[in-house]
Scaffold this active site. Structure first.
Site, PDB file in Angstrom:
ATOM      1  N   ASN A  43      -8.562 -56.869  -5.118  1.00 50.47           N
ATOM      2  CA  ASN A  43      -8.353 -55.630  -4.356  1.00 50.47           C
ATOM      3  C   ASN A  43      -9.608 -55.402  -3.518  1.00 50.47           C
ATOM      4  O   ASN A  43     -10.638 -55.009  -4.048  1.00 50.47           O
ATOM      5  CB  ASN A  43      -8.125 -54.474  -5.339  1.00 50.47           C
ATOM      6  CG  ASN A  43      -8.054 -53.128  -4.641  1.00 50.47           C
ATOM      7  OD1 ASN A  43      -7.924 -53.067  -3.418  1.00 50.47           O
ATOM      8  ND2 ASN A  43      -8.140 -52.056  -5.421  1.00 50.47           N
ATOM      9  N   LYS A  84     -10.158 -53.218  -1.340  1.00 51.24           N
ATOM     10  CA  LYS A  84     -10.388 -51.789  -1.040  1.00 51.24           C
ATOM     11  C   LYS A  84     -10.752 -51.618   0.441  1.00 51.24           C
ATOM     12  O   LYS A  84     -10.250 -52.350   1.281  1.00 51.24           O
ATOM     13  CB  LYS A  84     -11.468 -51.211  -1.959  1.00 51.24           C
ATOM     14  CG  LYS A  84     -11.210 -51.516  -3.433  1.00 51.24           C
ATOM     15  CD  LYS A  84     -12.075 -50.703  -4.345  1.00 51.24           C
ATOM     16  CE  LYS A  84     -11.885 -51.173  -5.784  1.00 51.24           C
ATOM     17  NZ  LYS A  84     -12.469 -50.270  -6.741  1.00 51.24           N
ATOM     18  N   HIS A 138      -3.257 -46.800  -7.817  1.00 54.78           N
ATOM     19  CA  HIS A 138      -4.658 -47.085  -8.169  1.00 54.78           C
ATOM     20  C   HIS A 138      -5.375 -45.777  -8.485  1.00 54.78           C
ATOM     21  O   HIS A 138      -5.099 -44.742  -7.877  1.00 54.78           O
ATOM     22  CB  HIS A 138      -5.348 -47.809  -7.003  1.00 54.78           C
ATOM     23  CG  HIS A 138      -6.671 -48.369  -7.377  1.00 54.78           C
ATOM     24  ND1 HIS A 138      -7.809 -47.587  -7.417  1.00 54.78           N
ATOM     25  CD2 HIS A 138      -7.046 -49.617  -7.759  1.00 54.78           C
ATOM     26  CE1 HIS A 138      -8.828 -48.347  -7.804  1.00 54.78           C
ATOM     27  NE2 HIS A 138      -8.395 -49.584  -8.017  1.00 54.78           N
ATOM     28  N   GLU A 150      -8.126 -44.679  -7.647  1.00 56.51           N
ATOM     29  CA  GLU A 150      -8.756 -44.034  -6.471  1.00 56.51           C
ATOM     30  C   GLU A 150      -7.713 -43.266  -5.664  1.00 56.51           C
ATOM     31  O   GLU A 150      -8.010 -42.203  -5.104  1.00 56.51           O
ATOM     32  CB  GLU A 150      -9.485 -45.097  -5.626  1.00 56.51           C
ATOM     33  CG  GLU A 150     -10.743 -45.572  -6.344  1.00 56.51           C
ATOM     34  CD  GLU A 150     -11.146 -47.012  -6.081  1.00 56.51           C
ATOM     35  OE1 GLU A 150     -10.668 -47.605  -5.103  1.00 56.51           O
ATOM     36  OE2 GLU A 150     -11.944 -47.551  -6.880  1.00 56.51           O
ATOM     37  N   GLU A 184      -6.168 -50.269 -16.100  1.00 58.24           N
ATOM     38  CA  GLU A 184      -7.530 -50.135 -15.583  1.00 58.24           C
ATOM     39  C   GLU A 184      -8.162 -48.856 -16.117  1.00 58.24           C
ATOM     40  O   GLU A 184      -7.920 -47.773 -15.581  1.00 58.24           O
ATOM     41  CB  GLU A 184      -7.506 -50.049 -14.057  1.00 58.24           C
ATOM     42  CG  GLU A 184      -6.857 -51.235 -13.376  1.00 58.24           C
ATOM     43  CD  GLU A 184      -7.353 -51.349 -11.937  1.00 58.24           C
ATOM     44  OE1 GLU A 184      -8.091 -52.292 -11.668  1.00 58.24           O
ATOM     45  OE2 GLU A 184      -7.021 -50.490 -11.119  1.00 58.24           O
ATOM     46  N   GLY A 235     -15.534 -50.204 -11.072  1.00 58.04           N
ATOM     47  CA  GLY A 235     -16.684 -50.134 -10.172  1.00 58.04           C
ATOM     48  C   GLY A 235     -17.961 -49.651 -10.837  1.00 58.04           C
ATOM     49  O   GLY A 235     -18.937 -49.335 -10.148  1.00 58.04           O
ATOM     50  N   SER A 252     -14.426 -53.738 -13.639  1.00 53.76           N
ATOM     51  CA  SER A 252     -15.667 -54.520 -13.718  1.00 53.76           C
ATOM     52  C   SER A 252     -15.453 -55.900 -14.346  1.00 53.76           C
ATOM     53  O   SER A 252     -16.306 -56.384 -15.098  1.00 53.76           O
ATOM     54  CB  SER A 252     -16.746 -53.728 -14.459  1.00 53.76           C
ATOM     55  OG  SER A 252     -17.030 -52.530 -13.758  1.00 53.76           O
ATOM     56  N   GLY A 271     -11.965 -55.762  -8.267  1.00 55.78           N
ATOM     57  CA  GLY A 271     -12.525 -55.108  -7.086  1.00 55.78           C
ATOM     58  C   GLY A 271     -13.766 -55.847  -6.605  1.00 55.78           C
ATOM     59  O   GLY A 271     -13.685 -56.827  -5.876  1.00 55.78           O
TER      60      GLY A 271
HETATM   61  C1  PEP Z   1     -10.267 -52.020  -9.026  1.00 60.01           C
HETATM   62  O1  PEP Z   1     -10.589 -51.468  -8.000  1.00 60.01           O
HETATM   63  O2  PEP Z   1      -9.072 -52.077  -9.337  1.00 60.01           O
HETATM   64  C2  PEP Z   1     -11.326 -52.585  -9.858  1.00 60.01           C
HETATM   65  C3  PEP Z   1     -11.011 -53.039 -11.023  1.00 60.01           C
HETATM   66  O3  PEP Z   1     -12.600 -52.580  -9.338  1.00 60.01           O
HETATM   67  P1  PEP Z   1     -13.895 -53.283 -10.010  1.00 60.01           P
HETATM   68  O4  PEP Z   1     -13.489 -54.690 -10.368  1.00 60.01           O
HETATM   69  O5  PEP Z   1     -14.923 -53.256  -8.954  1.00 60.01           O
HETATM   70  O6  PEP Z   1     -14.238 -52.487 -11.215  1.00 60.01           O
END
Ligand code: PEP
Length: 255
Positions: free
Chosen positions: A9, A11, A95, A97, A167, A173, A213, A234
């Site tokens: 992703n 973003k 998501h 966000e 998630e 993040g 992460s 991400g």
């Molecule tokens: C995400 O945005 O779905 C995500 C898991 O981000 P990150 O890997 O940066 O934590």
């Protein structure tokens, strides 16, 4: 057998030119991948050009969101038909966000999921608890509400074409990852929710990704868990080598 799906992703990162470059690098690096469905989700702006780059490669194209209506006065939005036309196969929906900053609810998630399925694409349905919800003992009730909301009114055949991304919001993040055990427990619980809705056979067939992460250093441990069938990535998806550092351990597994 379940598919292992690993999706990047991107973003709101990468210009169109940068997206084209990264997509080419990922496609080249993923040439010999056998057991993982590799997916990239650039910004809307880059989708059409990245679609061209991915033609004839193993890498699939995803959008980061969608609107549930076909067309009309919805300034700033993009419809599922538009995504379908340029070759999008997966759509990330719900998501955290989107939920946190842009008013996404379980109801809008459900509408988007239905629309995407109608057009033959697969939704990647994102769910997960905040730290306060986990610490307050509400992990299971939050996941139950989100899963029941997303799948409201979906037939078993519809459900079969979905992917879930579990998630934990506190891991997205932040550099903090759920432990292998924490993630496995949540995934097993989500699968039990699917079994309640559609029966065990269906529940066993749905890919449930982990997101939060995930990086080359922790991917092998997470992906080895019985109910973790891939990842939504991400930060580590923004460079081809770190993304492939997650895909490669996944490629040695079968679920
Ligand atoms: C995400 O945005 O779905 C995500 C898991 O981000 P990150 O890997 O940066 O934590």
């Amino acid at each position: 057998m379940r598919k292992i799906v690993i999706a990047g992703n991107w973003k709101m990162n990468k210009t169109v030119a940068e997206s084209v470059r990264l997509a080419s690098e990922v496609a080249a690096a993923a040439r010999d991948v056998q057991n993982v469905v590799v997916v990239v989700a650039p910004t809307y702006l880059a989708l059409a050009k990245v679609a061209d780059v991915l033609q004839g490669t193993k890498v699939k194209l995803a959008a980061q969101d969608v609107h549930w209506e076909n067309q009309g006065a919805y300034t700033g939005k993009v419809s599922a038909d538009m995504l379908k036309e340029i070759g999008v196969e997966y759509v990330i929906i719900g998501h955290s966000e989107q939920r946190t900053y842009f008013g996404e609810t379980d109801d809008t998630v459900n509408k988007k999921v239905k629309k995407v399925l109608t057009l033959g694409m697969s939704p990647i349905i994102c769910i997960g608890e905040t730290l306060a919800e986990r610490q307050g003992g509400r992990l299971e009730s939050v996941l139950t509400t989100q899963v029941n909301g997303a799948y409201e009114g979906l037939s078993i055949d519809d459900a079969r074409r979905t992917v879930i991304a579990y998630e934990p919001v506190w891991a997205i993040g932040t550099g903090v990852t759920a432990t292998d055990d924490e993630a496995q427990q949540a995934h097993a619980f989500v699968r039990s929710l699917l079994a309640k809705l559609y029966g065990d056979e269906l529940a066993q067939s749905i890919s449930i990704q982990y997101g939060g992460s995930m990086k080359p250093e922790n991917a092998a441990g997470l992906l080895a868990q019985k109910d973790i069938d891939g990842g939504l990535i991400g930060g580590a998806a923004l460079k081809a080598d770190s993304f492939l550092g997650i895909v490669t351990p996944g490629d040695t597994l079968s679920k």
